[in-house]
Design a protein around this motif. Structure first.
Motif, short mmCIF file in Angstrom:
data_model
loop_
_atom_site.label_atom_id
_atom_site.label_comp_id
_atom_site.label_asym_id
_atom_site.label_seq_id
_atom_site.Cartn_x
_atom_site.Cartn_y
_atom_site.Cartn_z
N TYR A 63 38.88 102.58 24.67
CA TYR A 63 39.25 102.05 23.36
C TYR A 63 40.70 101.59 23.34
N ILE B 203 38.10 105.32 15.32
CA ILE B 203 37.44 104.94 16.58
C ILE B 203 35.95 105.12 16.36
N PRO C 297 38.94 109.36 16.44
CA PRO C 297 37.48 109.30 16.39
C PRO C 297 36.93 110.29 15.36
N TYR D 222 41.79 97.65 22.83
CA TYR D 222 42.65 97.20 21.73
C TYR D 222 43.95 96.59 22.27
N ALA E 196 45.07 106.01 16.18
CA ALA E 196 43.61 105.95 16.02
C ALA E 196 43.00 107.32 16.24
N ILE F 81 33.89 97.10 21.86
CA ILE F 81 34.48 97.19 20.52
C ILE F 81 33.97 96.05 19.63
N LEU G 154 37.73 107.27 25.11
CA LEU G 154 38.93 107.06 24.30
C LEU G 154 39.92 106.13 25.00
#
Length: 484
Positions: free
Chosen positions: A211, A122, A178, A215, A176, A151, A208
């Motif tokens: 993200y 990430i 970070p 996705y 995923a 993103i 988070l």
């Protein structure tokens, strides 16, 4: 009928029945075998079949496999699609080369090795060509509402590659992690070094979740997150962030955990949360998070890396919290360990065999692909090795030790398989075994890390045995049919 004729007729009938029984002896069960040897004379090479035989005696060196004893259910094996890996695959290979490689890595056809598990970063790691997050700002500025979240940095390389992998293997499970929060959320206002500010715990959790949702909107479901890659390590030349156990427990218990639970209730989309994502040598850190009564219900499992400590830490934490899953999420090969005769047995012993005997549901290597110069990277490891090496000028592929170590499991152990009981170690041999859920077939992996060939017998759930000779410093996968 004449009594004599009646006797002859009865005798003939009895002989006929006996001949029918004798004409159909039990057919020996065939065992398929694949071998990789440290001298590279055999690389995942199909060998002559062997067979279980009822009258074959067990040898002094013997392996028992018991499909009736079952343990964790597997998600699979694979590697991380880092920025470097994605860039090489997308920008340094022709379309035909790219399709062939991804089909080989993620496909289950005759030439595929069937990766079912992958990891994304990430934002940037050391294996990125630039340091970035998905919400970078000039020093001194903040964006609490995350209006600038995007993103976009992943659209050129990472998203096309992970989408292509999913098209080949729609069951691919993607997690995923970070490497850092955006700099403005941290002490030091930088992606490099520093810790997460307490007042940013909620904002980072929102980041988070953004993200995961971004996705998902691209058709890439993220089945699991870790809060932070290697949270006890602050590298000095690439993104990283210290998040000690008390801070992780606070973020998980008070912010990210409830957000993910609410998302699951409202959208019916579940994303698991794994703690730790760091080395075997500090088991006390995930144990401290799991001791927190507020955080613990939101932690689905603990993720581990290989760079310090012993794989036994996985079992230690599992035994303390058997309701929590175990995952192995990172280990890199590198030019510090170039010798096949040492590295192949080590990877089998610690990752494929030790990792799964230590309850791991999935096993990941680090970079899926790097180039001939062990990059591209910006800071960090200067001699790490990918699962494959892609020549940055020609797109040609070299399959490395890591490829064969993983393939001895990933090609034969399908998602949904269960680990089953097998003799752990005998006379220098180490083993692990699995039963595939779809057809009941069994895969037994045997590693010979010694400097001598080993002759051994194998029994599976009965009195039948097969005998095999495994070369020195080599690994074999044996498969045989079973009941679904």
């Amino acid at each position: 009928m004449n009594p004599k004729n009646r006797s002859l007729t009865l005798l003939a009938a009895l002989m006929a029945l006996a001949s029918v029984g004798a004409a159909a002896p039990a057919k020996p069960q065939t065992v398929s075998a694949w071998v990789t040897s440290a001298d590279q004379s055999r690389l995942l090479a199909r060998q002559d079949d062997v067979a279980f035989k009822a009258k074959q005696q067990a040898l002094d060196v013997h392996i028992d496999v018991d499909p009736a004893q079952r343990f964790q259910t597997m998600v699979g094996f694979g590697a991380s699609i880092t920025d470097a890996s994605a860039w090489l695959i997308q920008q340094r290979m022709s379309e035909a080369q790219r399709k062939a490689l991804l089909s080989e890595l993620f496909g289950r056809g005759p030439g595929g090795i069937g990766f079912d598990f992958a990891r994304l970063t990430i934002g940037a790691s050391d294996f990125s060509r630039a340091h970035y997050s998905f919400n970078d700002l000039p020093a001194g500025q903040t964006d609490i509402a995350l209006k600038g979240f995007s993103i976009e940095p992943n659209r050129l390389d990472v998203l096309p590659v992970i989408k292509a992998a999913l098209a080949i293997n729609p069951g691919l499970q993607v997690m995923a992690s970070p490497w850092s929060a955006p700099g403005w959320m941290k002490s030091g206002d930088s992606l490099v070094k520093g810790s997460l500010k307490p007042e940013m715990y909620g904002v980072f959790s929102d980041y988070l979740l953004r993200y995961v949702d971004a996705y998902a909107a691209e058709g890439v479901p993220i089945f699991a997150l870790t809060l932070q890659n290697e949270p006890h390590f602050e590298p000095d030349d690439y993104p990283g962030m210290r998040v000690d156990p008390a801070a992780r427990a606070a973020v998980i218990g008070q912010h990210l955990g409830p957000l993910l639970a609410k998302r699951e209730n409202e959208q019916k989309r579940k994303t698991k949360l794994f703690d730790w994502d760091h080395n075997w040598d500090q088991a006390e850190s995930p144990l401290a998070v799991l001791a927190d009564p507020v955080a613990r219900p939101f932690v689905a499992g603990v993720a581990w890396h290989c760079y310090a400590g012993d794989v036994a830490a996985q079992t230690l934490v599992h035994d303390a919290h058997p309701d929590k899953e175990v995952w192995f999420t990172e280990c890199s090969g590198g030019e510090w360990a170039p010798e096949w005769r040492k590295t192949l047995p080590w990877m089998m012993s610690n990752l494929v065999i030790g990792g799964t005997r230590g309850w791991a549901k999935g096993v990941l290597m680090w970079n899926l692909a790097l180039d001939e110069n062990y990059g591209p990277h910006l800071g960090g490891c200067k001699d790490c090795r990918g699962v494959v090496t892609i020549n940055s000028k020609t797109g040609a592929v070299t399959r490395n030790i890591e490829y064969y170590a993983l393939a001895h499991a990933s090609k034969f152990v399908r998602a949904g398989a269960q680990r089953i009981a097998s003799t752990a170690a005998v006379a220098g041999l180490e083993t692990v075994a699995f039963r595939n859920a779809d057809d009941g077939s069994v895969a037994l992996i045997v590693s010979n890390g010694s400097a001598q060939a080993k002759r051994f017998s194998v029994a599976a759930g009965g009195q039948k045995n097969f005998v095999y000779v495994l070369p020195r410093e080599s690994v074999a996968t044996f498969t045989w049919p079973g009941r679904p």
